[in-house]
Design a protein around this motif. Structure first.
Motif, PDB file in Angstrom:
ATOM      1  N   TYR A  78       4.239  11.596  35.314  1.00  0.00           N
ATOM      2  CA  TYR A  78       4.108  12.451  36.507  1.00  0.00           C
ATOM      3  C   TYR A  78       2.658  12.903  36.688  1.00  0.00           C
ATOM      4  CZ  TYR A  78       9.222  12.943  36.806  1.00  0.00           C
ATOM      5  OH  TYR A  78      10.564  12.717  36.940  1.00  0.00           O
ATOM      6  N   PHE A  79       1.990  13.217  35.572  1.00  0.00           N
ATOM      7  CA  PHE A  79       0.585  13.621  35.662  1.00  0.00           C
ATOM      8  C   PHE A  79      -0.299  12.441  36.041  1.00  0.00           C
ATOM      9  CE2 PHE A  79       2.266  16.872  32.677  1.00  0.00           C
ATOM     10  CZ  PHE A  79       1.928  18.005  33.399  1.00  0.00           C
ATOM     11  N   ILE A  80      -0.058  11.296  35.441  1.00  0.00           N
ATOM     12  CA  ILE A  80      -0.887  10.116  35.705  1.00  0.00           C
ATOM     13  C   ILE A  80      -0.794   9.707  37.172  1.00  0.00           C
ATOM     14  CG2 ILE A  80      -1.218   7.666  35.149  1.00  0.00           C
ATOM     15  CD1 ILE A  80      -0.103   8.306  32.348  1.00  0.00           C
ATOM     16  N   GLU A  81       0.402   9.798  37.741  1.00  0.00           N
ATOM     17  CA  GLU A  81       0.620   9.350  39.121  1.00  0.00           C
ATOM     18  C   GLU A  81       0.325  10.428  40.153  1.00  0.00           C
ATOM     19  OE1 GLU A  81       4.622   7.751  39.057  1.00  0.00           O
ATOM     20  OE2 GLU A  81       4.143   6.691  37.190  1.00  0.00           O
ATOM     21  N   GLY A  82      -0.120  11.605  39.694  1.00  0.00           N
ATOM     22  CA  GLY A  82      -0.495  12.657  40.620  1.00  0.00           C
ATOM     23  C   GLY A  82       0.663  13.472  41.152  1.00  0.00           C
TER      24      GLY A  82
ATOM     25  N   ASP B 243      -1.799  15.437  26.655  1.00  0.00           N
ATOM     26  CA  ASP B 243      -3.174  15.173  27.074  1.00  0.00           C
ATOM     27  C   ASP B 243      -3.314  15.000  28.584  1.00  0.00           C
ATOM     28  OD1 ASP B 243      -5.934  14.661  26.476  1.00  0.00           O
ATOM     29  OD2 ASP B 243      -5.537  12.549  26.894  1.00  0.00           O
ATOM     30  N   HIS B 244      -2.373  14.295  29.205  1.00  0.00           N
ATOM     31  CA  HIS B 244      -2.471  14.035  30.644  1.00  0.00           C
ATOM     32  C   HIS B 244      -2.250  15.290  31.482  1.00  0.00           C
ATOM     33  CE1 HIS B 244      -2.914   9.730  30.322  1.00  0.00           C
ATOM     34  NE2 HIS B 244      -1.891   9.668  29.504  1.00  0.00           N
ATOM     35  N   GLY B 245      -1.612  16.310  30.902  1.00  0.00           N
ATOM     36  CA  GLY B 245      -1.307  17.513  31.668  1.00  0.00           C
ATOM     37  C   GLY B 245      -2.362  18.591  31.562  1.00  0.00           C
ATOM     38  N   VAL B 246      -3.466  18.278  30.876  1.00  0.00           N
ATOM     39  CA  VAL B 246      -4.539  19.257  30.701  1.00  0.00           C
ATOM     40  C   VAL B 246      -5.857  18.612  31.115  1.00  0.00           C
ATOM     41  CG1 VAL B 246      -5.767  20.726  29.062  1.00  0.00           C
ATOM     42  CG2 VAL B 246      -3.300  20.399  28.840  1.00  0.00           C
ATOM     43  N   LYS B 247      -6.586  19.296  31.982  1.00  0.00           N
ATOM     44  CA  LYS B 247      -7.861  18.762  32.472  1.00  0.00           C
ATOM     45  C   LYS B 247      -8.990  19.290  31.597  1.00  0.00           C
ATOM     46  CE  LYS B 247      -8.340  18.364  36.894  1.00  0.00           C
ATOM     47  NZ  LYS B 247      -8.568  18.698  38.334  1.00  0.00           N
TER      48      LYS B 247
ATOM     49  N   PRO C  88     -10.383   8.737  32.590  1.00  0.00           N
ATOM     50  CA  PRO C  88      -9.546   8.186  33.659  1.00  0.00           C
ATOM     51  C   PRO C  88      -9.179   6.723  33.456  1.00  0.00           C
ATOM     52  CG  PRO C  88     -11.820   8.442  34.389  1.00  0.00           C
ATOM     53  CD  PRO C  88     -11.722   9.117  33.068  1.00  0.00           C
ATOM     54  N   LEU C  89      -9.928   6.009  32.631  1.00  0.00           N
ATOM     55  CA  LEU C  89      -9.649   4.582  32.433  1.00  0.00           C
ATOM     56  C   LEU C  89      -8.246   4.357  31.888  1.00  0.00           C
ATOM     57  CD1 LEU C  89     -11.277   2.048  32.994  1.00  0.00           C
ATOM     58  CD2 LEU C  89     -12.000   2.036  30.605  1.00  0.00           C
ATOM     59  N   LYS C  90      -7.774   5.266  31.035  1.00  0.00           N
ATOM     60  CA  LYS C  90      -6.408   5.138  30.504  1.00  0.00           C
ATOM     61  C   LYS C  90      -5.382   5.238  31.627  1.00  0.00           C
ATOM     62  CE  LYS C  90      -6.604   8.489  27.502  1.00  0.00           C
ATOM     63  NZ  LYS C  90      -6.186   9.438  26.440  1.00  0.00           N
ATOM     64  N   ASP C  91      -5.607   6.163  32.551  1.00  0.00           N
ATOM     65  CA  ASP C  91      -4.681   6.329  33.672  1.00  0.00           C
ATOM     66  C   ASP C  91      -4.737   5.128  34.607  1.00  0.00           C
ATOM     67  OD1 ASP C  91      -4.110   8.726  32.534  1.00  0.00           O
ATOM     68  OD2 ASP C  91      -4.937   9.971  34.138  1.00  0.00           O
ATOM     69  N   ILE C  92      -5.935   4.589  34.818  1.00  0.00           N
ATOM     70  CA  ILE C  92      -6.072   3.402  35.676  1.00  0.00           C
ATOM     71  C   ILE C  92      -5.299   2.229  35.068  1.00  0.00           C
ATOM     72  CG2 ILE C  92      -7.748   1.668  36.468  1.00  0.00           C
ATOM     73  CD1 ILE C  92      -9.736   4.003  36.879  1.00  0.00           C
ATOM     74  N   HIS C  93      -5.405   2.064  33.760  1.00  0.00           N
ATOM     75  CA  HIS C  93      -4.635   1.005  33.076  1.00  0.00           C
ATOM     76  C   HIS C  93      -3.139   1.225  33.269  1.00  0.00           C
ATOM     77  CE1 HIS C  93      -7.301  -1.702  30.949  1.00  0.00           C
ATOM     78  NE2 HIS C  93      -8.066  -0.687  30.582  1.00  0.00           N
TER      79      HIS C  93
ATOM     80  N   GLN D  36     -13.552   8.086  42.313  1.00  0.00           N
ATOM     81  CA  GLN D  36     -13.915   9.456  41.913  1.00  0.00           C
ATOM     82  C   GLN D  36     -14.754   9.479  40.637  1.00  0.00           C
ATOM     83  OE1 GLN D  36     -10.510  11.975  41.218  1.00  0.00           O
ATOM     84  NE2 GLN D  36     -11.707  13.848  41.182  1.00  0.00           N
ATOM     85  N   TYR D  37     -14.374   8.633  39.656  1.00  0.00           N
ATOM     86  CA  TYR D  37     -15.040   8.683  38.354  1.00  0.00           C
ATOM     87  C   TYR D  37     -15.990   7.506  38.111  1.00  0.00           C
ATOM     88  CZ  TYR D  37     -11.843  12.473  37.207  1.00  0.00           C
ATOM     89  OH  TYR D  37     -11.163  13.669  37.206  1.00  0.00           O
TER      90      TYR D  37
END
Length: 634
Positions: free
Chosen positions: A251-255, A273-277, A283-288, A324-325
């Motif tokens: 849910y965090f990865i997909e926004g 990790d994904h739920g804390v900024k 971001p590369l992990k999320d893109i993958h 963005q990144y």
């Protein structure tokens, strides 16, 4: 084609008449597979809900079109086809009872067609008719495979809600009513959470609040949350369960959920990790991850239009993160090439069927948006058209809106060629391009609502380039307290597209400045405060392209678009097509007097090697645009 579809389609007497009349109250002929089958047989489908729509189409379309036509009535009330049409044949009544004789018809009405495939596989075991409640229980256990009768605690209910809202099939409210009725007969302590089953948007809002409290109490207070730690803060808490931790990460990865900013980098476990900024965010992990989810859809044997909406949602988030990144460009480009190769083939084979979908459950195309809004029981409605906005830009805008608003997201297909003159007109005319009158968008908007008995004094239409500070006195829809139907076009993104000398990165920077001004946020906040149900959509998206050269045909071409060229003569269109890699787009639902040539993905009819951002073609970013309902975050 076989199964329940074959049983139903065999009821229609093809090749007996050019015109076939059907009572389709179950909306069976909005099924994607059936429409593809009919298209191959050169059978066109026209959906109508009143005599006026039927007569206009009959007089203007049928006389010069090829193939057979099915006129399907989907209304609930009594209806008789006109006498001159009845002279050729008797109407056919299509009903799901033909294929599912033992299941309750009112319950079957509520199911999506892709669910019916699973129902058909298991319904042969039935030997006698089932009641409504027996049908529901049969569906929940045999088709949806949901174990609802073992729920005892609040945590089990929330875990069940994740299964419910993430199910590959949509679950109608009548089934949710049954589940809640069953739980209400038990002694439980979480009745106030029952309503979360009816809305994924509200459930996400609930999870967001839960996560915010969790971060505040566990992470920002330097409380130990290492893997496997069991402290008083973890006991009987939603996120202390390993299964729950696995389920919410995406849910965090997909926004869909917002990560919470922490005051300094901390030693956070993998699951959180994904739920804390943090500053160390990668971001590369999320893109993958997003790329892997897209690959799953692309590997399906048969991709449907709903799958493409899921893909563009994921791709929009993926591309936005890359811009963005400034990382993952190669990954995004590779997935982009694969997407558009498959999507182009799908469009050429399946796109023409989308116009025949019924708009009343969910819109499939931009011309379905107004009929869909008309079907909602909302006193005041506003439609904001962010001209030229793709899903990539929407994901960027959503980041700024998410702080104050919740968004119910889906997508609709623009009209091809994806240009304002065709696709935006289709929104306001609420009809396919060929059947649109020559009146303006504003007059079409007003006429649509007047047909629904809304007086002209309650209708507004406005078109702005939203610059500077937000000023509510600019907007008639905010000044007239008696407005019920408001249309507002904001041209900012389309203006940025045509001036994007720095590509999508430059557009991102410009939109970032606009969002930091707070203009759109203040505008939506004011509209919600005035009691409007707020809808946001776009007429087309945009894409980056490289020039392949300009066909030099002078006055032979009527419209010299960067991604599309429109001709009055088929011969001149074909001549240009022989010189450049391009797509000869069919004009089945478009003007018969025009012929269309589209550039291939990532190419444009501009000076060779020139880089531009434009629209007009059939890349995924251009064709599928956001359709969003916005509400204030509670």
């Amino acid at each position: 084609m076989n199964g329940w579809r074959q049983m139903l389609i065999s009821q229609i007497p093809f090749q007996q008449n050019k015109l076939l009349l059907v009572y389709d109250r179950d909306d069976i002929l909005s099924d994607e597979e059936l429409l593809s089958f009919l298209q191959q047989k050169e059978v066109n489908v026209f959906t109508f809900k009143d005599r006026a729509q039927l007569r206009i189409h009959y007089e203007e379309q049928l006389e010069y079109s090829s193939g057979e036509w099915i006129y399907k009535y989907v209304g609930e009330g009594p209806f008789t086809f006109p006498f001159d049409m009845l002279k050729t044949q008797d109407p056919v009544e299509l009903t799901l009872n033909i294929a599912f004789p033992y299941l309750s018809l009112p319950i079957l009405h509520k199911l999506d067609h892709d669910v019916l495939d699973e129902v058909y596989k298991v319904s042969d075991s039935l030997l006698s008719p089932l009641t409504d409640s027996e049908t529901i229980e049969f569906l929940l256990r045999r088709v949806y495979k949901l174990s609802f009768d073992t729920i005892e605690t609040e945590m089990e209910w929330i875990a069940f809600l994740i299964q419910l809202h993430d199910h590959r099939f949509s679950i109608p409210n009548v089934l949710i009513d049954f589940i809640i009725g069953h739980l209400s007969s038990k002694t439980i302590q979480f009745e106030e959470l029952f309503t979360l089953a009816y809305s994924k948007t509200k459930f996400m809002e609930f999870l967001q609040k839960y996560w915010d409290v969790y971060v505040k109490n566990n992470i920002n207070q330097d409380i130990l949350i290492q893997e496997g730690a069991t402290s008083i803060y973890h006991k009987d808490h939603l996120f202390s369960y390993e299964s729950m931790r696995r389920m919410i990460q995406h849910y965090f990865i997909e926004g869909k959920l917002l990560p919470i900013e922490v005051d300094k980098d901390r030693n956070i476990p993998v699951w959180a990790d994904h739920g804390v900024k943090q500053k160390s965010y990668q971001p590369l992990k999320d893109i993958h991850h997003l790329g892997e989810k897209i690959e799953v859809f692309l590997e399906k044997e048969k991709i449907q239009h709903k799958d493409w909406i899921e893909i563009i949602n994921l791709y929009g988030q993926m591309k936005m993160l890359q811009i963005q990144y400034g990382v993952g460009e190669q990954i995004v480009n590779e997935i982009d090439k694969k997407i558009n190769r498959i999507f182009q083939d799908w469009m050429l084979e399946n796109y023409q069927t989308l116009a025949s979908f019924s708009p009343y459950i969910r819109p499939a195309m931009v011309h379905h948006v107004l009929p869909y809004m008309q079907f909602q029981e909302e006193r005041k409605q506003v439609l904001i058209v962010l001209d030229g906005m793709s899903f990539v830009q929407w994901k960027q805008i959503k980041q700024s809106l998410d702080i104050s608003f919740v968004s119910e997201e889906t997508g609709v297909f623009a009209w091809v060629p994806t240009i304002t003159e065709i696709s935006r007109r289709s929104i306001f005319h609420a009809n396919i391009p060929r059947l649109q009158s020559s009146i303006s968008e504003e007059n079409a908007w007003r006429q649509f609502w007047k047909r629904e008995s809304i007086a002209d004094m309650h209708i507004t239409y406005e078109n702005y380039l939203a610059q500077g500070e937000f000023d509510e006195s600019q907007f008639t829809s905010l000044q007239k307290t008696n407005t019920k139907k408001a249309a507002i076009i904001l041209r900012n993104i389309d203006a940025l597209t045509h001036g994007a000398i720095q590509g999508l990165e430059g557009m991102y920077a410009e939109i970032d400045v606009w969002m930091k001004s707070g203009y759109l946020q203040q505008f939506i906040h004011k509209l919600v405060g005035e009691g409007y149900a707020v809808y946001i959509t776009s007429d087309h998206g945009n894409t980056e392209s490289i020039g392949i050269g300009k066909p030099r045909q002078g006055s032979l071409v009527e419209t010299k678009g960067e991604r599309v060229r429109i001709y009055n003569d088929q011969m001149f269109r074909d001549e240009a097509a022989s010189q450049y890699t391009s797509i000869k787009w069919p004009n089945d639902a478009l003007s018969k007097e025009h012929y269309y040539l589209l550039a291939e993905a990532r190419e444009a009819f501009v000076t060779k090697n020139e880089h531009i951002v434009s629209h007009g073609g059939i890349t995924l970013e251009e064709v599928i645009v956001p359709f969003i309902k916005i509400d204030k975050r509670k």
